[in-house]
Enzyme design. Sequence first.
Site, PDB file in Angstrom:
ATOM      1  N   ASP A  31      43.550  22.317  38.539  1.00 45.25           N
ATOM      2  CA  ASP A  31      43.511  22.619  39.966  1.00 45.25           C
ATOM      3  C   ASP A  31      44.161  23.964  40.266  1.00 45.25           C
ATOM      4  O   ASP A  31      43.692  24.718  41.117  1.00 45.25           O
ATOM      5  CB  ASP A  31      44.248  21.520  40.755  1.00 45.25           C
ATOM      6  CG  ASP A  31      43.328  20.360  41.092  1.00 45.25           C
ATOM      7  OD1 ASP A  31      42.213  20.312  40.544  1.00 45.25           O
ATOM      8  OD2 ASP A  31      43.742  19.498  41.884  1.00 45.25           O
ATOM      9  N   LYS A  69      49.302  12.221  49.994  1.00 41.82           N
ATOM     10  CA  LYS A  69      47.898  12.638  49.861  1.00 41.82           C
ATOM     11  C   LYS A  69      47.335  11.958  48.617  1.00 41.82           C
ATOM     12  O   LYS A  69      47.585  12.385  47.491  1.00 41.82           O
ATOM     13  CB  LYS A  69      47.791  14.155  49.748  1.00 41.82           C
ATOM     14  CG  LYS A  69      46.358  14.679  49.708  1.00 41.82           C
ATOM     15  CD  LYS A  69      46.340  16.201  49.704  1.00 41.82           C
ATOM     16  CE  LYS A  69      44.906  16.725  49.688  1.00 41.82           C
ATOM     17  NZ  LYS A  69      44.194  16.383  48.436  1.00 41.82           N
ATOM     18  N   ARG A  93      32.285  10.805  51.078  1.00 41.40           N
ATOM     19  CA  ARG A  93      32.342  12.075  51.815  1.00 41.40           C
ATOM     20  C   ARG A  93      31.153  12.968  51.489  1.00 41.40           C
ATOM     21  O   ARG A  93      30.616  13.649  52.343  1.00 41.40           O
ATOM     22  CB  ARG A  93      33.641  12.832  51.490  1.00 41.40           C
ATOM     23  CG  ARG A  93      33.786  14.080  52.357  1.00 41.40           C
ATOM     24  CD  ARG A  93      35.087  14.803  52.131  1.00 41.40           C
ATOM     25  NE  ARG A  93      35.035  15.658  50.959  1.00 41.40           N
ATOM     26  CZ  ARG A  93      35.927  16.592  50.696  1.00 41.40           C
ATOM     27  NH1 ARG A  93      36.956  16.751  51.502  1.00 41.40           N
ATOM     28  NH2 ARG A  93      35.827  17.339  49.626  1.00 41.40           N
TER      29      ARG A  93
END
Length: 663
Positions: free
Chosen positions: A30, A105, A126
């Site tokens: 990431d 999160k 999503r």
Amino acid sequence: MDAGERIRELADRIVELRTAYYEGAPLVADAEYDAVEDELRALIAAHPELAPDPNPLDQVGAPAVLHAPVRHSRPMLSLEKATTPEQVAAFFERFPGQPVVVMPKLDGLSLALVYEDGRLVRAVTRGDGTTGDDVTMLVRALVDGVPEQIDVPGRVEVRGEAVMLRSTFLAYNAAHPDKPLINPRNAAAGTLRAKDPATVAERRLRFFGFDLDTAEGGAAADLGEGLRALGIAGAAMRMCADAEQAQAAITDIERGRNDLDYDIDGAVLRLADRDAYAAAGTRSNSPRGALAFKFAAEEKTTVLEAVTWDVGKTGKIVPVARLEPVFVGGTTVTKATLANQQVIRARDIKVGDTVLVRRAGDVIPFVAGVLDASKRTGAEVEIVPPTECPSCGQPVTEQGNSRELFCTNASCPAQTVRRLIHWASRAAADIDAIGGVWIERLAEAGILENPSDFYTLTKERLLEFDRIGEVSATRMIESIDRSRDVGLRRALIGLAIPMASEGTAARLARAGFASLEEVADAGEERLVAVEDIGPKVAASLVEHLTRLRPELERLRERGVSLDVREEDLPPVVAAGAPLAGKTVVVTGAISDPRSGEKVARPTFQRLCEKAGATAASSVSANTDLLITGAGVGESKLAKAEKLGVEIVDQATIWAQLIEAKLV
């Protein structure tokens, strides 16, 4: 490389990395992905006139491909990122007097649950933020924490995260040592992509809510109270009145992350009052009333036991660290990336060292450095890059400032497998029924060597393999048959030509080339004349398409279309086009005034092209109109004013499109 070329390269790289991430096979950590985004963002800020269009920084999520597509009632957007206390303080300053909830999160798969008159009617992923996949059957069968009924009339939408608990993940891997799951996040995504709940019945997931949308008065204004009243758990929420309290809550969440039964990669700050959150509105790709605070990467120490060198589809050879197993971020790590030999030298890493392993963003682990070089025993071994390809034994070459290693043997077995997998990928031929493992087995058996070999496969040949049954073989052949209509653009992507990105393929398809063979015959001079294709890309296209000419002929002979597809062509201009002869640049978020729904910028640009315009990506002296949507950047406005470019609101253009019956 000039700024424009670098911006296009970074934009294409982001698209590639996002696709891999959402397919459950991320290519980089990431932190490395964020660095690519940050570099692109900085370059665009310095050179706004070179901003790519479409801009991947304005887009969210993954392409929806599985199950029935469902359009979201309102977009499911990404969150603005923060990494410093100053950014947290700035968030509170934007909303004076508004309480904020801070919550973990969660690192799973985002879902929207839709209830009508108290009954669950749909669960949707999503997807790309606008359209997701209907996974209602899977959610009902596999996801805990989703009530079938709620005591609220009308339409209610609950958004949240489906995660695999760490305890579930560890229990599953203990029961299936032959087929362990990679990590809880990938496991959650893979579970909800399953075709049949029975095949993943042991992979229980858990749903945690983080958003609630009801008719007026349908639920408490406070988010936490509203979720609890529906019987839906939210990740632990703490109410904060100011930035100091919020930062303390963030610190507590980070310190306690290893004690949780689920993976997290940060904390979310969100306006506690649902009405205030809705009133805050959105930017082009994120809500204004929420913020994602990203944690620093989790680090652990372990021993670097060995280094192997893996070969990719273009021949790039990368070092992979083999590690003494270490538990980092909820999963046991046994290998990590070392990037390239320049990184190894810069960090002075040796086999036998005790190294820091960082799991940035809790996804891809990488070796961050040596813990303490002064404590070496002398038994450590230098990491020596190969002089021959580890797959085929041919000499390797060094390229670029990072001295990356490449095998230039086009017949290299490892490259062959990687190229075949790439041809079958979603961005190219999209042969979705044959995964990488089976492609590798078919290549090892000598059945697959080139993309054209897919189109000689028969069901009878596939049935000769163990573990391929009648149903699987039929699905594989049907998937191959569907891919024959691949067309110029996606075929060029699938051939994995160095330096030729997805953007390159799209530009060639729109530049008047009727087929891939015509591109191969074009020569460098004609290719360079295509917008945004430079001499190096043109030379690479000529070299590799010349080499691949026999393969193009085989693909044609086996019924594969290499002609440009209508969907990739410039649109037909309508008679009496209201924007005829105009060069336009579109900036900001675009919404259809008739429905209020967000419209993707490429879609709006195509409408402008149907109206006779030429769409450009950046403002220049040749621009006639700068069409502005919501949240337009000041830099583009300033440049347009300086150059005397007419600035028009999107509403004006929509009115012209509607009057011309183009929408």
